[in-house]
Design an enzyme around this catalytic site. Sequence first.
Site, PDB file in Angstrom:
ATOM      1  CD  GLN A 242       2.707   2.151 -24.720  1.00  0.00           C
ATOM      2  OE1 GLN A 242       1.576   1.950 -25.160  1.00  0.00           O
ATOM      3  NE2 GLN A 242       2.954   2.141 -23.419  1.00  0.00           N
TER       4      GLN A 242
ATOM      5  CG  HIS B  43       9.239   3.367 -20.711  1.00  0.00           C
ATOM      6  ND1 HIS B  43       9.920   2.558 -19.829  1.00  0.00           N
ATOM      7  CD2 HIS B  43       7.994   3.514 -20.189  1.00  0.00           C
ATOM      8  CE1 HIS B  43       9.117   2.231 -18.825  1.00  0.00           C
ATOM      9  NE2 HIS B  43       7.944   2.794 -19.014  1.00  0.00           N
TER      10      HIS B  43
ATOM     11  CB  CYS C  63       8.441   5.327 -17.014  1.00  0.00           C
ATOM     12  SG  CYS C  63       7.726   4.604 -15.547  1.00  0.00           S
TER      13      CYS C  63
ATOM     14  CG  ASP D  10      10.401   0.141 -26.056  1.00  0.00           C
ATOM     15  OD1 ASP D  10       9.401  -0.610 -26.112  1.00  0.00           O
ATOM     16  OD2 ASP D  10      10.613   0.916 -25.111  1.00  0.00           O
TER      17      ASP D  10
ATOM     18  CE  LYS E  22       3.669  -1.264 -21.684  1.00  0.00           C
ATOM     19  NZ  LYS E  22       3.147  -0.462 -20.575  1.00  0.00           N
TER      20      LYS E  22
HETATM   21  N1  7TS Z   1       8.776   0.802 -23.355  1.00  0.00           N
HETATM   22  C1  7TS Z   1       7.689   1.559 -23.519  1.00  0.00           C
HETATM   23  C2  7TS Z   1       7.574   2.443 -24.720  1.00  0.00           C
HETATM   24  C3  7TS Z   1       6.665   1.511 -22.569  1.00  0.00           C
HETATM   25  O1  7TS Z   1       5.585   2.250 -22.747  1.00  0.00           O
HETATM   26  C4  7TS Z   1       6.803   0.663 -21.444  1.00  0.00           C
HETATM   27  C5  7TS Z   1       5.778   0.622 -20.361  1.00  0.00           C
HETATM   28  C6  7TS Z   1       7.946  -0.128 -21.355  1.00  0.00           C
HETATM   29  C7  7TS Z   1       8.908  -0.028 -22.316  1.00  0.00           C
HETATM   30  C8  7TS Z   1       8.139  -1.110 -20.235  1.00  0.00           C
HETATM   31  O2  7TS Z   1       7.258  -2.169 -20.404  1.00  0.00           O
HETATM   32  P1  7TS Z   1       7.121  -3.282 -19.276  1.00  0.00           P
HETATM   33  O3  7TS Z   1       5.972  -4.118 -19.732  1.00  0.00           O
HETATM   34  O4  7TS Z   1       8.398  -4.014 -19.215  1.00  0.00           O
HETATM   35  O5  7TS Z   1       6.834  -2.545 -18.009  1.00  0.00           O
HETATM   36  N2  7TS Z   1       4.987   1.778 -20.268  1.00  0.00           N
HETATM   37  C9  7TS Z   1       4.169   2.127 -19.264  1.00  0.00           C
HETATM   38  C10 7TS Z   1       3.388   3.273 -19.315  1.00  0.00           C
HETATM   39  O6  7TS Z   1       3.358   4.056 -20.240  1.00  0.00           O
HETATM   40  N3  7TS Z   1       2.682   3.374 -18.175  1.00  0.00           N
HETATM   41  O7  7TS Z   1       2.983   2.316 -17.411  1.00  0.00           O
HETATM   42  C11 7TS Z   1       3.901   1.532 -18.078  1.00  0.00           C
END
Ligand code: 7TS
Length: 415
Positions: A212, A132, A373, A209, A235
């Site tokens: 997910q 990501h 992203c 990371d 999430k």
């Molecule tokens: N890493 C991964 C693998 C992600 O899927 C996301 C967010 C992030 C980092 C960032 O997370 P945040 O909570 O700091 O925003 N992924 C997504 C997505 O797949 N669609 O919207 C956000």
Amino acid sequence: MSTSVAEVVAGLDVEKIRADFPILHNKVRGHELVYLDNAATTQKPQSVIDAIVGYYESSNANIHRGVHYLSEKATEDFEQTRQAVQRFVNAAEAREIIFVRGTTEAINLVAQSFGRANVGAGDEVVITAMEHHSNIVPWQMLCEEKGAKLRVAPINDRGELILEEYAKLLTPRTKLAAIAHVSNALGTINPVKKMIAMAHAQRIPVLVDGAQAVPHLAVNVRDLDCDFYAFSAHKMYGPTGIGALYGKAALLEAMPPYQGGGDMISSVTFEKTTYNKLPHKFEAGTPDMGGVAGWRAAIEFMNGIGVARIAAHEHDLLEYATEIVGQLPGVRLIGTAKDKASVLSFVLEEVHPHDIGTILDQQGIAVRTGHHCAQPVMERFHIPATVRASFAVYNTRAEIDALARGIRRVQEVFA
Ligand code: 7TS
């Protein structure tokens, strides 16, 4: 929507779970909502909503400061959630859990603190081709500042990491490996335990990371032996704006603070400031106490069902969706790794993903379309975007049937 045989076999009463999520009972564009955008953010059960409201109704005060009743209560609740998060990922100590805004901030913390202290000119940071943007850009910024190099381990046509190539990138120049546990665009589950062992064999620390992964798999940071693990509450049925960085205490102890301000100090004079101990050293300023309260309820929600049962149910949904959607004419699945979690990405011949998303939306079906992203993943598969359906514990096979009907409707419109 009625519970299917498979859902009963998985031991879940999905209808009962759905009843806990107020938003799932809203009509969208005159249709029953089919929410399949869980990788972006999950919906929240009533218990999480109540915990946030309850915090403001009966506990609100600033933490770690007051001697008065509410401040002590708010502090105690806050620290209890830290312990709940610690247990959820099996960290050894509560002080290894740093509250941050989410995965993005957790990764930036490591890049700005550990990274700036340990990465120099000519050094390298290793990531994978399925990251990501949150696990790419902070490292690019660091490398640019330091004259270091970002190295990227490639993936195959199924969207699996090529381990031999990853191994080749781990050298004495490597100062950190930063790898996704589960890809948000492809659903691939990486063999992170093995990847961590490979890096450790060369004394390279590893950040995972876990944005997910935490919603879908039982994560055990001590078993993985990762050095850092980043994840977000939103999430995993919790509120937005809160997440955590897990770090091994010895590493966190050695790292300089990342932001200065209240709560992160031990004493301040104009000549010199000494820093607070872990975890407070990394928690400058008033945190999101309401969000933390909601997160605790989300952890209790997941534990109440059991992460293994959540995973089994979602695995059934993914297999069913792969079969039903995968066999529709013109559909090409993007991301067909052997080990996958909860994500079905696809493209449809001759129709742009955004048009698919729009027509699905008219039927009350929420999916994400775009590059998710993860633009380098799109580039790897020579496509501009995909349609992504992603599943949570409250989804049903009937909703996947609705998705398949929706895709057929798209094909009729474009025929
Ligand atoms: N890493 C991964 C693998 C992600 O899927 C996301 C967010 C992030 C980092 C960032 O997370 P945040 O909570 O700091 O925003 N992924 C997504 C997505 O797949 N669609 O919207 C956000």
